[in-house]
Scaffold this motif. Structure first.
Motif, PDB file in Angstrom:
ATOM      1  N   THR A  46       0.845  -1.186   0.000  1.00 39.19           N
ATOM      2  CA  THR A  46       0.000   0.000   0.000  1.00 39.19           C
ATOM      3  C   THR A  46       0.883   1.239   0.000  1.00 39.19           C
ATOM      4  OG1 THR A  46      -0.057   0.124   2.408  1.00 39.19           O
ATOM      5  CG2 THR A  46      -1.800  -1.168   1.345  1.00 39.19           C
ATOM      6  N   ASP A  47       0.246   2.393  -0.195  1.00 39.13           N
ATOM      7  CA  ASP A  47       0.987   3.622   0.050  1.00 39.13           C
ATOM      8  C   ASP A  47       0.936   3.886   1.556  1.00 39.13           C
ATOM      9  OD1 ASP A  47      -1.362   5.337   0.633  1.00 39.13           O
ATOM     10  OD2 ASP A  47      -1.792   5.144  -1.509  1.00 39.13           O
ATOM     11  N   ASN A  56      -3.233  -0.602   6.850  1.00 39.20           N
ATOM     12  CA  ASN A  56      -2.541  -0.886   5.587  1.00 39.20           C
ATOM     13  C   ASN A  56      -2.167  -2.355   5.465  1.00 39.20           C
ATOM     14  OD1 ASN A  56      -2.630   1.577   4.268  1.00 39.20           O
ATOM     15  ND2 ASN A  56      -0.797   2.341   5.287  1.00 39.20           N
ATOM     16  N   SER A  60      -3.441  -4.601   2.407  1.00 41.45           N
ATOM     17  CA  SER A  60      -2.500  -5.239   1.480  1.00 41.45           C
ATOM     18  C   SER A  60      -2.669  -6.756   1.472  1.00 41.45           C
ATOM     19  CB  SER A  60      -1.048  -4.847   1.807  1.00 41.45           C
ATOM     20  OG  SER A  60      -0.677  -5.297   3.087  1.00 41.45           O
ATOM     21  N   ARG A  63      -5.516  -7.451  -0.781  1.00 39.90           N
ATOM     22  CA  ARG A  63      -5.105  -7.255  -2.173  1.00 39.90           C
ATOM     23  C   ARG A  63      -4.327  -8.462  -2.688  1.00 39.90           C
ATOM     24  NH1 ARG A  63      -3.349  -0.833  -2.080  1.00 39.90           N
ATOM     25  NH2 ARG A  63      -5.497  -0.046  -2.150  1.00 39.90           N
ATOM     26  N   ARG A 132       1.276   1.354  -4.465  1.00 43.43           N
ATOM     27  CA  ARG A 132       0.156   0.403  -4.389  1.00 43.43           C
ATOM     28  C   ARG A 132       0.354  -0.616  -5.504  1.00 43.43           C
ATOM     29  NH1 ARG A 132      -2.777   5.332  -3.936  1.00 43.43           N
ATOM     30  NH2 ARG A 132      -3.711   5.045  -5.999  1.00 43.43           N
TER      31      ARG A 132
END
Length: 146
Positions: A46-47, A56, A60, A63, A132
């Protein structure tokens, strides 16, 4: 060495695959089909900005799992795939590819918050999108289906 899966992009605070991600993921699928002995870790990043709904690390992980789920649905054995979310703990190091695309990104620069925050807003958005990302690395070349 992690290999970035290009164009696997995520919107802020979301983990679902965007339609433009499918082309790259199909190439990864073909690579796995052509190399049935490899097992990989799919890592998602992630950012640094923290979303309101989850951390985050959680984001992630979701994702990375969305990519693993895509590959499993296409027929890749789940035992060959590990999903790992790293949150913002491993910001992207600018490579030649990104340095050629974006003249404000020198090779070797780390896209950490200290660097990003000093940029104009449009360039910050670009750096956050680069962070990202999804990558994979081969963790075994000896996979054999039991």
């Amino acid at each position: 060495i992690p290999i970035e899966v290009p164009n696997v992009l995520y919107d802020v605070n979301l983990w679902n695959l965007r339609p433009e991600s499918i082309v790259s993921l199909n190439k990864l699928y073909e690579t796995l089909q052509d190399n049935p002995g490899i097992a990989i870790e799919l890592s998602s990043h992630t950012d640094y900005r923290v979303g309101s709904r989850m951390t985050n690390e959680e984001l992630s992980q979701l994702r990375a799992q969305s990519v693993v789920d895509f590959l499993i649905k296409k027929g890749i054995d789940k035992e060959r795939l590990i999903a790992k979310g790293y949150g913002a703990s491993k910001p992207k190091v600018v490579d030649m590819r990104y340095a050629k695309i974006y003249d404000f990104l020198p090779i070797g620069n780390i896209l950490n918050p200290e660097f990003i925050k000093q940029l104009p807003k449009e360039q910050q958005n670009i750096c956050n999108q680069i962070n990202r990302r999804t990558e994979f690395r081969v963790i075994s070349a000896n996979y054999k289906k039991l």
